[in-house]
Write a protein that holds these residues in place. Sequence first.
Motif, short mmCIF file in Angstrom:
data_model
loop_
_atom_site.label_atom_id
_atom_site.label_comp_id
_atom_site.label_asym_id
_atom_site.label_seq_id
_atom_site.Cartn_x
_atom_site.Cartn_y
_atom_site.Cartn_z
N MET A 53 0.72 -1.10 -0.11
CA MET A 53 0.25 0.28 -0.13
C MET A 53 0.93 1.13 -0.49
SD MET A 53 -2.76 -0.82 -0.27
CE MET A 53 -3.40 0.46 -0.20
N ILE A 54 1.45 1.22 0.68
CA ILE A 54 2.99 2.28 0.74
C ILE A 54 3.63 2.83 -0.49
CG2 ILE A 54 4.81 3.22 1.89
CD1 ILE A 54 4.27 2.03 4.24
N PHE A 55 3.78 2.01 -1.03
CA PHE A 55 3.93 1.64 -3.00
C PHE A 55 2.56 2.56 -3.65
CE2 PHE A 55 7.44 0.34 -0.98
CZ PHE A 55 8.94 0.97 -2.08
N LEU A 56 1.84 1.62 -3.77
CA LEU A 56 0.88 1.83 -4.72
C LEU A 56 0.55 2.95 -4.48
CD1 LEU A 56 -1.16 -1.52 -4.67
CD2 LEU A 56 0.20 -0.76 -6.55
N ALA A 57 -0.35 3.50 -3.59
CA ALA A 57 -1.46 4.69 -2.95
C ALA A 57 -0.13 6.01 -4.06
CB ALA A 57 -1.54 5.13 -1.76
N PRO A 58 1.30 6.40 -3.93
CA PRO A 58 1.79 7.00 -4.79
C PRO A 58 2.13 6.69 -5.81
CG PRO A 58 3.09 6.62 -2.43
CD PRO A 58 2.29 5.48 -2.78
N LEU A 59 2.06 5.51 -6.39
CA LEU A 59 2.12 5.57 -7.80
C LEU A 59 0.77 5.37 -8.09
CD1 LEU A 59 3.86 2.06 -7.93
CD2 LEU A 59 4.77 4.74 -9.16
N VAL A 60 0.05 5.38 -7.83
CA VAL A 60 -1.39 5.66 -8.00
C VAL A 60 -2.13 7.40 -8.12
CG1 VAL A 60 -4.12 5.62 -7.69
CG2 VAL A 60 -3.14 3.71 -7.44
N SER A 61 -1.27 7.84 -7.15
CA SER A 61 -1.72 9.74 -7.39
C SER A 61 -0.86 10.39 -7.81
CB SER A 61 -0.80 9.66 -5.95
OG SER A 61 -0.96 12.09 -5.64
N THR A 62 0.59 9.61 -8.32
CA THR A 62 1.13 10.04 -9.66
C THR A 62 0.42 10.09 -10.88
OG1 THR A 62 3.47 9.72 -8.35
CG2 THR A 62 3.10 9.71 -10.50
N VAL A 63 -0.51 8.46 -11.66
CA VAL A 63 -0.54 8.91 -11.98
C VAL A 63 -2.03 10.05 -12.37
CG1 VAL A 63 -2.31 7.42 -13.39
CG2 VAL A 63 -0.04 6.46 -12.89
N VAL A 64 -2.82 10.09 -11.33
CA VAL A 64 -4.13 10.66 -11.34
C VAL A 64 -3.48 12.11 -11.45
CG1 VAL A 64 -5.60 11.23 -10.18
CG2 VAL A 64 -5.09 9.17 -10.50
N PHE A 65 -2.17 12.84 -10.19
CA PHE A 65 -2.23 14.06 -10.39
C PHE A 65 -1.34 14.52 -11.52
CE2 PHE A 65 -4.53 13.05 -6.47
CZ PHE A 65 -6.07 14.21 -6.38
N GLY A 66 -0.09 13.53 -12.19
CA GLY A 66 1.15 13.51 -12.50
C GLY A 66 0.79 15.35 -13.78
N LYS A 67 1.78 15.23 -13.86
CA LYS A 67 1.82 16.62 -14.63
C LYS A 67 2.98 16.52 -16.50
CE LYS A 67 0.07 19.70 -11.81
NZ LYS A 67 -1.11 20.32 -12.06
N GLY A 84 5.29 16.43 -4.39
CA GLY A 84 3.44 16.70 -3.64
C GLY A 84 2.77 15.53 -4.34
N SER A 85 2.88 15.07 -5.56
CA SER A 85 1.41 13.90 -5.55
C SER A 85 1.97 12.79 -4.79
CB SER A 85 1.09 13.76 -6.78
OG SER A 85 2.45 13.17 -8.06
N ALA A 86 3.54 12.42 -5.09
CA ALA A 86 4.12 11.17 -4.64
C ALA A 86 4.24 11.66 -2.46
CB ALA A 86 5.42 11.39 -5.24
N LEU A 87 4.74 12.16 -2.23
CA LEU A 87 3.67 12.09 -0.99
C LEU A 87 2.57 12.54 -0.35
CD1 LEU A 87 6.33 15.15 0.07
CD2 LEU A 87 6.62 12.91 0.51
N PHE A 88 1.55 13.39 -1.05
CA PHE A 88 0.21 12.85 -0.86
C PHE A 88 -0.38 11.41 -0.78
CE2 PHE A 88 -3.85 12.50 -2.95
CZ PHE A 88 -4.96 12.74 -1.24
N GLY A 89 0.49 10.53 -1.85
CA GLY A 89 0.00 9.41 -1.43
C GLY A 89 0.48 8.40 -0.85
N LEU A 94 -0.05 6.16 4.62
CA LEU A 94 0.32 5.65 6.84
C LEU A 94 -0.90 6.17 6.60
CD1 LEU A 94 3.84 8.13 5.93
CD2 LEU A 94 3.40 5.08 6.18
N ALA A 95 -2.50 7.09 6.20
CA ALA A 95 -3.00 7.18 7.40
C ALA A 95 -3.65 5.91 6.97
CB ALA A 95 -3.76 8.40 6.62
N ALA A 96 -4.09 4.94 6.59
CA ALA A 96 -4.88 4.06 6.11
C ALA A 96 -4.36 2.53 7.87
CB ALA A 96 -5.05 3.35 4.40
N VAL A 97 -2.52 2.71 7.58
CA VAL A 97 -2.29 1.14 7.72
C VAL A 97 -2.48 2.36 9.63
CG1 VAL A 97 -0.03 0.55 8.32
CG2 VAL A 97 -0.35 1.56 6.56
N GLN A 100 -5.84 1.28 11.04
CA GLN A 100 -5.73 -0.25 11.31
C GLN A 100 -5.19 0.02 12.31
OE1 GLN A 100 -8.71 -1.83 9.56
NE2 GLN A 100 -9.09 0.28 8.66
N VAL A 101 -4.16 0.44 12.29
CA VAL A 101 -3.52 -0.50 13.44
C VAL A 101 -3.56 0.54 15.24
CG1 VAL A 101 -0.80 0.29 15.19
CG2 VAL A 101 -1.25 -0.69 12.34
N ALA A 102 -4.35 1.82 14.84
CA ALA A 102 -5.31 2.59 15.95
C ALA A 102 -6.55 1.81 16.59
CB ALA A 102 -5.32 3.73 15.48
#
Length: 124
Positions: A53-67, A84-89, A94-97, A100-102
């Motif tokens: 998930m830590i790898f997929l979320a930034p990749l999806v964010s990059t594909v969606v918001f990339g310039k 910015g798009s990678a860090l958003f992902g 991290l928020a999702a993980v 779940q841990v919390a």
Amino acid sequence: MSPLSLFLVEVGISVFSSTLVAAFLTRPLRRLLIDACGTVERANFWVVHSDVMIFLAPLVSTVVFGKWSELSTPTLPFYKAALGSALFGVFVALAAVGLQVARILPGRVEMEAASDNWRPTSSP
């Protein structure tokens, strides 16, 4: 630069940021999950799931918001948007993980507190 090259730069930034986060987070997360899950096998599954998930979320964010499709040369705003798009992902992953841990930990903390407060009664 070609759009493909710009896209690969954005993907590279995404993978690099994910690698840094996963490298710092995997070991402590594994220890925490072994305690929470009860077995190493269960914990390992959830650690791998979290790393993916830590790898997929930034990749999806990059594909969606990339310039990459809007520019022909990499400029500072391009790199800023890519980071910015990678860090958003990474943040979303991290928020999702973290949620779940919390969700798991309060139950474990309450159980441990209850077992600490339990005292055997003295027999007459």
